[in-house]
Design a protein around this motif. Structure first.
Motif, PDB file in Angstrom:
ATOM      1  N   ALA A  19      -7.210  -7.118  -4.745  1.00 25.02           N
ATOM      2  CA  ALA A  19      -8.122  -7.631  -3.708  1.00 25.02           C
ATOM      3  C   ALA A  19      -8.052  -9.155  -3.629  1.00 25.02           C
ATOM      4  CB  ALA A  19      -9.544  -7.173  -4.006  1.00 25.02           C
ATOM      5  N   LYS A  20      -7.995  -9.800  -4.787  1.00 27.09           N
ATOM      6  CA  LYS A  20      -7.927 -11.269  -4.797  1.00 27.09           C
ATOM      7  C   LYS A  20      -6.640 -11.753  -4.126  1.00 27.09           C
ATOM      8  CE  LYS A  20     -11.035 -12.063  -8.630  1.00 27.09           C
ATOM      9  NZ  LYS A  20     -11.208 -12.178 -10.081  1.00 27.09           N
ATOM     10  N   ALA A  21      -5.550 -11.052  -4.387  1.00 22.75           N
ATOM     11  CA  ALA A  21      -4.266 -11.438  -3.779  1.00 22.75           C
ATOM     12  C   ALA A  21      -4.259 -11.156  -2.272  1.00 22.75           C
ATOM     13  CB  ALA A  21      -3.115 -10.710  -4.474  1.00 22.75           C
ATOM     14  N   VAL A  22      -4.858 -10.043  -1.859  1.00 19.15           N
ATOM     15  CA  VAL A  22      -4.940  -9.724  -0.425  1.00 19.15           C
ATOM     16  C   VAL A  22      -5.745 -10.821   0.277  1.00 19.15           C
ATOM     17  CG1 VAL A  22      -5.909  -8.110   1.282  1.00 19.15           C
ATOM     18  CG2 VAL A  22      -4.686  -7.217  -0.709  1.00 19.15           C
ATOM     19  N   ALA A  23      -6.865 -11.211  -0.333  1.00 14.48           N
ATOM     20  CA  ALA A  23      -7.735 -12.239   0.265  1.00 14.48           C
ATOM     21  C   ALA A  23      -6.984 -13.572   0.370  1.00 14.48           C
ATOM     22  CB  ALA A  23      -8.996 -12.397  -0.572  1.00 14.48           C
ATOM     23  N   GLU A  24      -6.217 -13.880  -0.646  1.00 16.38           N
ATOM     24  CA  GLU A  24      -5.406 -15.117  -0.654  1.00 16.38           C
ATOM     25  C   GLU A  24      -4.416 -15.118   0.507  1.00 16.38           C
ATOM     26  OE1 GLU A  24      -4.465 -15.781  -4.999  1.00 16.38           O
ATOM     27  OE2 GLU A  24      -2.564 -16.328  -4.013  1.00 16.38           O
ATOM     28  N   GLY A  25      -3.723 -13.997   0.674  1.00 14.35           N
ATOM     29  CA  GLY A  25      -2.720 -13.879   1.740  1.00 14.35           C
ATOM     30  C   GLY A  25      -3.342 -13.910   3.129  1.00 14.35           C
ATOM     31  N   ALA A  26      -4.581 -13.436   3.219  1.00 10.99           N
ATOM     32  CA  ALA A  26      -5.252 -13.369   4.526  1.00 10.99           C
ATOM     33  C   ALA A  26      -5.707 -14.746   5.003  1.00 10.99           C
ATOM     34  CB  ALA A  26      -6.449 -12.420   4.447  1.00 10.99           C
ATOM     35  N   GLU A 115      -0.599  -0.375   9.030  1.00 13.98           N
ATOM     36  CA  GLU A 115      -0.059   0.660   8.144  1.00 13.98           C
ATOM     37  C   GLU A 115       1.208   0.174   7.456  1.00 13.98           C
ATOM     38  OE1 GLU A 115      -0.867   5.015   9.702  1.00 13.98           O
ATOM     39  OE2 GLU A 115      -0.237   3.739  11.364  1.00 13.98           O
ATOM     40  N   PRO A 116       1.598   0.809   6.339  1.00 11.54           N
ATOM     41  CA  PRO A 116       0.886   1.844   5.589  1.00 11.54           C
ATOM     42  C   PRO A 116      -0.090   1.231   4.593  1.00 11.54           C
ATOM     43  CG  PRO A 116       3.029   1.476   4.591  1.00 11.54           C
ATOM     44  CD  PRO A 116       2.921   0.511   5.744  1.00 11.54           C
ATOM     45  N   SER A 117      -0.869   2.064   3.918  1.00  9.12           N
ATOM     46  CA  SER A 117      -1.723   1.608   2.819  1.00  9.12           C
ATOM     47  C   SER A 117      -0.831   1.077   1.705  1.00  9.12           C
ATOM     48  CB  SER A 117      -2.517   2.781   2.241  1.00  9.12           C
ATOM     49  OG  SER A 117      -3.371   3.319   3.203  1.00  9.12           O
ATOM     50  N   LEU A 118      -1.332   0.101   0.975  1.00  6.43           N
ATOM     51  CA  LEU A 118      -0.556  -0.450  -0.147  1.00  6.43           C
ATOM     52  C   LEU A 118      -1.079   0.130  -1.459  1.00  6.43           C
ATOM     53  CD1 LEU A 118       1.576  -2.398  -1.255  1.00  6.43           C
ATOM     54  CD2 LEU A 118      -0.186  -4.166  -1.282  1.00  6.43           C
ATOM     55  N   LEU A 119      -0.183   0.834  -2.158  1.00  7.60           N
ATOM     56  CA  LEU A 119      -0.566   1.471  -3.422  1.00  7.60           C
ATOM     57  C   LEU A 119       0.150   0.805  -4.596  1.00  7.60           C
ATOM     58  CD1 LEU A 119      -0.253   5.118  -2.117  1.00  7.60           C
ATOM     59  CD2 LEU A 119      -2.344   4.090  -2.971  1.00  7.60           C
ATOM     60  N   VAL A 120      -0.589   0.572  -5.665  1.00 14.25           N
ATOM     61  CA  VAL A 120       0.007  -0.003  -6.874  1.00 14.25           C
ATOM     62  C   VAL A 120      -0.290   0.922  -8.049  1.00 14.25           C
ATOM     63  CG1 VAL A 120      -0.243  -1.854  -8.570  1.00 14.25           C
ATOM     64  CG2 VAL A 120      -0.007  -2.428  -6.162  1.00 14.25           C
ATOM     65  N   ASN A 121       0.764   1.238  -8.798  1.00 13.29           N
ATOM     66  CA  ASN A 121       0.595   2.089  -9.960  1.00 13.29           C
ATOM     67  C   ASN A 121      -0.012   1.273 -11.112  1.00 13.29           C
ATOM     68  OD1 ASN A 121       2.543   3.886 -12.307  1.00 13.29           O
ATOM     69  ND2 ASN A 121       0.986   4.757 -10.999  1.00 13.29           N
ATOM     70  N   TYR A 122      -1.275   1.605 -11.459  1.00 19.56           N
ATOM     71  CA  TYR A 122      -2.046   0.904 -12.502  1.00 19.56           C
ATOM     72  C   TYR A 122      -2.104  -0.608 -12.276  1.00 19.56           C
ATOM     73  CZ  TYR A 122      -2.381   5.397 -14.847  1.00 19.56           C
ATOM     74  OH  TYR A 122      -2.647   6.710 -15.128  1.00 19.56           O
ATOM     75  N   VAL A 123      -1.587  -1.411 -13.228  1.00 22.94           N
ATOM     76  CA  VAL A 123      -1.777  -2.870 -13.156  1.00 22.94           C
ATOM     77  C   VAL A 123      -0.742  -3.502 -12.221  1.00 22.94           C
ATOM     78  CG1 VAL A 123      -1.927  -4.983 -14.537  1.00 22.94           C
ATOM     79  CG2 VAL A 123      -2.519  -2.784 -15.578  1.00 22.94           C
ATOM     80  N   MET A 128       4.137  -6.847  -7.014  1.00 23.84           N
ATOM     81  CA  MET A 128       3.110  -6.124  -6.256  1.00 23.84           C
ATOM     82  C   MET A 128       2.004  -7.065  -5.778  1.00 23.84           C
ATOM     83  SD  MET A 128       4.552  -3.363  -5.927  1.00 23.84           S
ATOM     84  CE  MET A 128       3.380  -2.673  -4.774  1.00 23.84           C
ATOM     85  N   LEU A 129       1.738  -8.124  -6.546  1.00 20.79           N
ATOM     86  CA  LEU A 129       0.741  -9.099  -6.073  1.00 20.79           C
ATOM     87  C   LEU A 129       1.265  -9.821  -4.828  1.00 20.79           C
ATOM     88  CD1 LEU A 129      -0.631 -10.482  -9.470  1.00 20.79           C
ATOM     89  CD2 LEU A 129      -1.822  -9.019  -7.830  1.00 20.79           C
ATOM     90  N   SER A 130       2.576 -10.053  -4.793  1.00 21.00           N
ATOM     91  CA  SER A 130       3.184 -10.629  -3.579  1.00 21.00           C
ATOM     92  C   SER A 130       3.017  -9.676  -2.409  1.00 21.00           C
ATOM     93  CB  SER A 130       4.678 -10.865  -3.762  1.00 21.00           C
ATOM     94  OG  SER A 130       4.893 -11.876  -4.654  1.00 21.00           O
ATOM     95  N   ALA A 131       3.206  -8.380  -2.674  1.00 19.72           N
ATOM     96  CA  ALA A 131       3.042  -7.373  -1.610  1.00 19.72           C
ATOM     97  C   ALA A 131       1.589  -7.368  -1.128  1.00 19.72           C
ATOM     98  CB  ALA A 131       3.455  -5.993  -2.122  1.00 19.72           C
ATOM     99  N   CYS A 132       0.656  -7.610  -2.037  1.00 20.95           N
ATOM    100  CA  CYS A 132      -0.772  -7.686  -1.653  1.00 20.95           C
ATOM    101  C   CYS A 132      -0.995  -8.892  -0.750  1.00 20.95           C
ATOM    102  CB  CYS A 132      -1.656  -7.805  -2.897  1.00 20.95           C
ATOM    103  SG  CYS A 132      -1.682  -6.317  -3.903  1.00 20.95           S
ATOM    104  N   ARG A 133      -0.446 -10.038  -1.129  1.00 16.37           N
ATOM    105  CA  ARG A 133      -0.586 -11.246  -0.301  1.00 16.37           C
ATOM    106  C   ARG A 133       0.024 -11.000   1.075  1.00 16.37           C
ATOM    107  NH1 ARG A 133      -0.352 -13.914  -5.432  1.00 16.37           N
ATOM    108  NH2 ARG A 133       1.895 -13.760  -5.488  1.00 16.37           N
ATOM    109  N   GLU A 134       1.149 -10.298   1.084  1.00 15.50           N
ATOM    110  CA  GLU A 134       1.835  -9.986   2.348  1.00 15.50           C
ATOM    111  C   GLU A 134       0.963  -9.087   3.233  1.00 15.50           C
ATOM    112  OE1 GLU A 134       4.496 -10.422   5.124  1.00 15.50           O
ATOM    113  OE2 GLU A 134       4.556 -11.532   3.218  1.00 15.50           O
ATOM    114  N   LEU A 135       0.272  -8.133   2.632  1.00 14.71           N
ATOM    115  CA  LEU A 135      -0.629  -7.265   3.408  1.00 14.71           C
ATOM    116  C   LEU A 135      -1.746  -8.106   4.044  1.00 14.71           C
ATOM    117  CD1 LEU A 135      -1.655  -4.432   4.325  1.00 14.71           C
ATOM    118  CD2 LEU A 135      -3.020  -4.378   2.223  1.00 14.71           C
ATOM    119  N   GLY A 136      -2.327  -9.009   3.239  1.00 15.47           N
ATOM    120  CA  GLY A 136      -3.381  -9.882   3.768  1.00 15.47           C
ATOM    121  C   GLY A 136      -2.871 -10.706   4.936  1.00 15.47           C
TER     122      GLY A 136
END
Ligand SMILES: Cc1cc2nc3c(=O)[nH]c(=O)nc-3n(C[C@H](O)[C@H](O)[C@H](O)COP(=O)(O)O)c2cc1C
Length: 147
Positions: A19-26, A115-123, A128-136
């Motif tokens: 969530a923190k990475a998504v918010a950063e990217g947004a 779309e699509p939803s971004l899923l991360v396996n455990y940690v 994957m944090l880059s992918a979160c920023r990219e989603l944001g």
């Protein structure tokens, strides 16, 4: 000023990291205000232009807080139509929660889905944090294109 809500639930911190990475990217520019929170009153949702929900999967399901929230939104008749929506979440082996929420955003609330939803396996690792920023970033860009 466009407002983006990144709303998340997290028991062991994995979805929170996302969530923190998504918010950063947004936070694309000064015309965008990003609010990161784990709780929101149903009637407050209407003040956001985009709603991004982070949900880990527990027991093949979404967190009960989100079920209650979406049911309240429907009962109150709060319109989310046309708002930009996206979901993400950490999971262990099945990862249903983000997809279930995206389905509700799309079918019930008629939101404009990224779309699509971004899923991360455990940690989430760095990749994957880059992918979160990219989603944001994609959410913000979608919002800016609407303006
Ligand atoms: C009691 C329990 C039930 C779980 N059930 C599922 C499940 O049904 N499907 C799945 O993909 N992961 C499941 N998991 C794994 C969690 O989704 C995973 O640990 C995730 O990283 C938790 O995210 P959080 O740190 O944001 O809370 C479960 C974990 C626990 C402790």
């Amino acid at each position: 000023m466009k407002q983006i809500l990144v709303l998340y639930y997290s028991r062991t911190g994995n979805t929170e990291k996302m969530a923190k990475a998504v918010a950063e990217g947004a936070q694309l520019n000064d015309d965008i205000k990003v609010i990161l929170d784990f709780h929101i009153a149903p009637e407050e949702l209407s003040s956001f232009d985009a709603i991004v929900v982070g949900a880990p999967t527990y027991h093949h399901d979404m967190p009960v807080d989100f079920k209650n929230l979406f049911e309240e939104v429907a009962v109150n008749g709060t319109s989310l139509k046309g708002k930009v929506g996206a979901t993400f979440g950490s999971y262990g082996w099945s990862g249903e929660a983000p997809k279930l929420i995206l389905e509700i955003m799309k079918n019930k609330f008629e939101m404009q889905i990224v779309e699509p939803s971004l899923l991360v396996n455990y940690v989430p690792n760095q990749k994957m944090l880059s992918a979160c920023r990219e989603l944001g970033k994609r959410v913000s860009e979608t919002l800016m294109r609407k303006a």
